[in-house]
Scaffold this active site. Sequence first.
Site, PDB file in Angstrom:
ATOM      1  CG  HIS A  49       5.902 -22.901  23.732  1.00  0.00           C
ATOM      2  ND1 HIS A  49       6.455 -23.130  24.974  1.00  0.00           N
ATOM      3  CD2 HIS A  49       4.562 -22.797  23.931  1.00  0.00           C
ATOM      4  CE1 HIS A  49       5.484 -23.167  25.880  1.00  0.00           C
ATOM      5  NE2 HIS A  49       4.329 -22.959  25.282  1.00  0.00           N
ATOM      6  CB  VAL A 174     -22.045 -20.135  15.760  1.00  0.00           C
ATOM      7  CG1 VAL A 174     -22.367 -21.169  14.685  1.00  0.00           C
ATOM      8  CG2 VAL A 174     -21.481 -18.866  15.123  1.00  0.00           C
ATOM      9  CB  ILE A 342      -6.007 -24.768  18.344  1.00  0.00           C
ATOM     10  CG1 ILE A 342      -6.628 -25.053  16.974  1.00  0.00           C
ATOM     11  CG2 ILE A 342      -4.606 -24.186  18.199  1.00  0.00           C
ATOM     12  CD1 ILE A 342      -5.884 -26.061  16.105  1.00  0.00           C
ATOM     13  CB  CYS A 408      -6.001   2.470  37.807  1.00  0.00           C
ATOM     14  SG  CYS A 408      -5.033   1.098  38.439  1.00  0.00           S
ATOM     15  CB  CYS A 410      -2.712  -0.424  41.780  1.00  0.00           C
ATOM     16  SG  CYS A 410      -3.711  -0.500  43.253  1.00  0.00           S
ATOM     17  CB  CYS A 448      -6.675  -1.830  45.439  1.00  0.00           C
ATOM     18  SG  CYS A 448      -7.426  -0.951  44.072  1.00  0.00           S
ATOM     19  CB  CYS A 453      -9.570   2.392  39.451  1.00  0.00           C
ATOM     20  SG  CYS A 453      -9.215   0.686  39.005  1.00  0.00           S
TER      21      CYS A 453
HETATM   22  C1  LIG Z   1      -3.767 -22.912  30.779  1.00  0.00           C
HETATM   23  C2  LIG Z   1      -3.295 -22.694  29.372  1.00  0.00           C
HETATM   24  C3  LIG Z   1      -1.962 -22.361  29.108  1.00  0.00           C
HETATM   25  C4  LIG Z   1      -1.516 -22.201  27.806  1.00  0.00           C
HETATM   26  N1  LIG Z   1      -0.250 -21.712  27.577  1.00  0.00           N
HETATM   27  C5  LIG Z   1       0.163 -21.499  26.305  1.00  0.00           C
HETATM   28  C6  LIG Z   1       1.427 -20.917  26.046  1.00  0.00           C
HETATM   29  O1  LIG Z   1       2.142 -20.484  26.952  1.00  0.00           O
HETATM   30  N2  LIG Z   1       1.833 -20.808  24.762  1.00  0.00           N
HETATM   31  C7  LIG Z   1       1.073 -21.251  23.726  1.00  0.00           C
HETATM   32  O2  LIG Z   1       1.522 -21.189  22.593  1.00  0.00           O
HETATM   33  N3  LIG Z   1      -0.173 -21.730  23.938  1.00  0.00           N
HETATM   34  C8  LIG Z   1      -0.643 -21.843  25.197  1.00  0.00           C
HETATM   35  N4  LIG Z   1      -1.903 -22.308  25.436  1.00  0.00           N
HETATM   36  C9  LIG Z   1      -2.760 -22.646  24.307  1.00  0.00           C
HETATM   37  C10 LIG Z   1      -3.401 -21.414  23.707  1.00  0.00           C
HETATM   38  O3  LIG Z   1      -3.890 -20.549  24.697  1.00  0.00           O
HETATM   39  C11 LIG Z   1      -4.537 -21.886  22.810  1.00  0.00           C
HETATM   40  O4  LIG Z   1      -4.025 -22.846  21.922  1.00  0.00           O
HETATM   41  C12 LIG Z   1      -5.132 -20.740  22.010  1.00  0.00           C
HETATM   42  O5  LIG Z   1      -5.462 -19.645  22.833  1.00  0.00           O
HETATM   43  C13 LIG Z   1      -6.361 -21.250  21.294  1.00  0.00           C
HETATM   44  O6  LIG Z   1      -6.945 -20.166  20.638  1.00  0.00           O
HETATM   45  P1  LIG Z   1      -8.373 -20.315  19.978  1.00  0.00           P
HETATM   46  O7  LIG Z   1      -8.610 -19.052  19.259  1.00  0.00           O
HETATM   47  O8  LIG Z   1      -8.416 -21.599  19.212  1.00  0.00           O
HETATM   48  O9  LIG Z   1      -9.361 -20.535  21.200  1.00  0.00           O
HETATM   49  P2  LIG Z   1     -10.083 -19.470  22.139  1.00  0.00           P
HETATM   50  O10 LIG Z   1      -9.186 -18.396  22.554  1.00  0.00           O
HETATM   51  O11 LIG Z   1     -10.734 -20.258  23.214  1.00  0.00           O
HETATM   52  O12 LIG Z   1     -11.155 -18.819  21.187  1.00  0.00           O
HETATM   53  C14 LIG Z   1     -12.339 -19.462  20.807  1.00  0.00           C
HETATM   54  C15 LIG Z   1     -13.427 -18.421  20.768  1.00  0.00           C
HETATM   55  O13 LIG Z   1     -14.590 -19.004  20.225  1.00  0.00           O
HETATM   56  C16 LIG Z   1     -15.700 -18.466  20.902  1.00  0.00           C
HETATM   57  N5  LIG Z   1     -16.808 -19.403  20.727  1.00  0.00           N
HETATM   58  C17 LIG Z   1     -16.908 -20.667  21.201  1.00  0.00           C
HETATM   59  N6  LIG Z   1     -18.057 -21.222  20.834  1.00  0.00           N
HETATM   60  C18 LIG Z   1     -18.711 -20.305  20.088  1.00  0.00           C
HETATM   61  C19 LIG Z   1     -19.959 -20.292  19.431  1.00  0.00           C
HETATM   62  N7  LIG Z   1     -20.781 -21.355  19.438  1.00  0.00           N
HETATM   63  N8  LIG Z   1     -20.339 -19.176  18.779  1.00  0.00           N
HETATM   64  C20 LIG Z   1     -19.521 -18.087  18.741  1.00  0.00           C
HETATM   65  N9  LIG Z   1     -18.327 -18.051  19.360  1.00  0.00           N
HETATM   66  C21 LIG Z   1     -17.927 -19.143  20.019  1.00  0.00           C
HETATM   67  C22 LIG Z   1     -15.224 -18.354  22.330  1.00  0.00           C
HETATM   68  O14 LIG Z   1     -15.994 -17.456  23.093  1.00  0.00           O
HETATM   69  C23 LIG Z   1     -13.794 -17.891  22.139  1.00  0.00           C
HETATM   70  O15 LIG Z   1     -13.659 -16.498  22.159  1.00  0.00           O
HETATM   71  C24 LIG Z   1      -2.399 -22.428  26.738  1.00  0.00           C
HETATM   72  C25 LIG Z   1      -3.755 -22.735  26.994  1.00  0.00           C
HETATM   73  C26 LIG Z   1      -4.202 -22.810  28.300  1.00  0.00           C
HETATM   74  C27 LIG Z   1      -5.654 -23.008  28.564  1.00  0.00           C
END
Ligand SMILES: Cc1cc2nc3c(=O)[nH]c(=O)nc-3n(C[C@H](O)[C@H](O)[C@H](O)COP(=O)(O)OP(=O)(O)OC[C@H]3O[C@@H](n4cnc5c(N)ncnc54)[C@H](O)[C@@H]3O)c2cc1C
Length: 492
Positions: A49, A174, A342, A408, A410, A448, A453
């Site tokens: 963004h 965790v 976040i 693959c 496709c 597919c 694949c």
């Molecule tokens: C539908 C949707 C659309 C979005 N579109 C955009 C966009 O276009 N542009 C943009 O900037 N942002 C967008 N966002 C926001 C963005 O995707 C998130 O802000 C970002 O991916 C958050 O990253 P993260 O690493 O905090 O969370 P995550 O990617 O969820 O990572 C957290 C990780 O922690 C792990 N975890 C959780 N609990 C534990 C535990 N107890 N022990 C060990 N591991 C654990 C999980 O398995 C996961 O891998 C969107 C979000 C969604 C859902």
Amino acid sequence: MRIVIIGAGVVGLSIARVLSMYKGLDIVVVEKEPDVGWGASKANTSIIHPGHEEDPELHPLRARLCVEGNKLWRQWVKELDIPAKWPGELMVFTNSEEEKEALRYIDTARRNNVPGVRAVYGDELRRLEPAISPMAVGAVYAPTAGNISPFEAVAALAENLVENGGRILVNTLVKSVRIKGKAVEGVETSGGFIQADIVINAAGVHADEISHSAGVEEDFVIKPRKGEYIVFDEDTSVKPLRLLHTTPTSLTKGVYAITTTGGDLLIGPTAVDMPYELKDDTSTTLEGIEYLLREAGKLLREVPPRSLITRTFAGVRPEPPHGEWLIKVYEEPWGFINVAGIRSPGLTAAPAIAYYVADMISKSYAVSLERRSDWKPYRRGFPRLHGKSLREIDELVSVNPDYGEVVCYCRTVSKAEILEAVKRIKTIGAQVTLDGVKFRTKAGFGRCQGSFCRWRIAGIIAGLEGKEMHEVIVKRERYGLGDVKKMLREGT
Ligand SMILES: Cc1cc2nc3c(=O)[nH]c(=O)nc-3n(C[C@H](O)[C@H](O)[C@H](O)COP(=O)(O)OP(=O)(O)OC[C@H]3O[C@@H](n4cnc5c(N)ncnc54)[C@H](O)[C@@H]3O)c2cc1C
């Protein structure tokens, strides 16, 4: 000094990348899934963004880090060889009410110093976007918007981290943060205790539970907000040049219609608040699909028929109270840092969040962060068969004959790419799964959906790992119906 980061999403791994630039830090990323990036970081709209949608008075940190993140990704995608495009975005309005709402963002852009944001109408709009819907009255054009391949971004961050000496522990849940006196001592995990001087909580939708286990922010509760998507076949005739989206509402940034970096038409997301216990529910619904198809009509001159939908998927937003990111260093327990809730634009802001957290560590915990001279900023992807000319394919095959074996059809993915993906999964210490290979190669992304694949890839993995085919893991579950030989032996 050991720093444990909980969560291998784009936020956790961006923080790990930035911290790996400094001397004397032992960085361990702990992830509950078999691979990196399987939370919200894999299932989002992929937009980088510009920052014109973040109100600097209501959410000053979000606004600042979004604008900074947009700039940083331009550098990071080059350093890490992540597929990215910068086509700009059009916030489309279809009536005067939406127009009034959309035009507000021009002022927000000015306040955030986002360049070039302006209203476009008529011929200019149609020139900027030939695929635009006849329903569109005009749009707010933000030229600095881009989109990246979100999974490849996470995979690239992981590879680069390991190259720089960081570690990733997958399949490690965790359970809680262990505190001794007034400081963190480490984390209790499904694989045992891990000592840490600093624990950074980047656990996505589960970050509130981790924070509570550390005894802080008891009132901080993450609300899961699901977003569903539809993806159309690569061959659909309508492929928007820009990133199109409907005018935002209080819940979302609107529904997007975009051409992904992989060339697919993606429409979404929806925005539905879910019960707390359904944080990991990524199922899709018929209502979601119907809604997205209706909204797409406001964006595209022609919405492809539903028979060309190849895939639906969903991601879950970690919605924090009042939409406010919780990025905070604690004096007590000393060594605990929340990077929680976040929500969007978290993908965009991730690199900027990472520098912000590094700065907090240095200032609040008086850790002197001295740059390493041997830190490696670069990571390279691997050559893809898809989209190559015959001459280029000849060149690839002459260097590596496995490029001549298509696995693959496709998406024209070769055996060489499958083998390379498996190698890279192992290099970062993740578990080899069919999904991990799929997301790194795009094998199974096509029409597919892997019917052709998938078993061949399972065969390649089984051969490499000395396993039976049914023992290969899809995501968490095993591939196929079961152990056929055993079933035959036992007559079941
Ligand atoms: C539908 C949707 C659309 C979005 N579109 C955009 C966009 O276009 N542009 C943009 O900037 N942002 C967008 N966002 C926001 C963005 O995707 C998130 O802000 C970002 O991916 C958050 O990253 P993260 O690493 O905090 O969370 P995550 O990617 O969820 O990572 C957290 C990780 O922690 C792990 N975890 C959780 N609990 C534990 C535990 N107890 N022990 C060990 N591991 C654990 C999980 O398995 C996961 O891998 C969107 C979000 C969604 C859902």
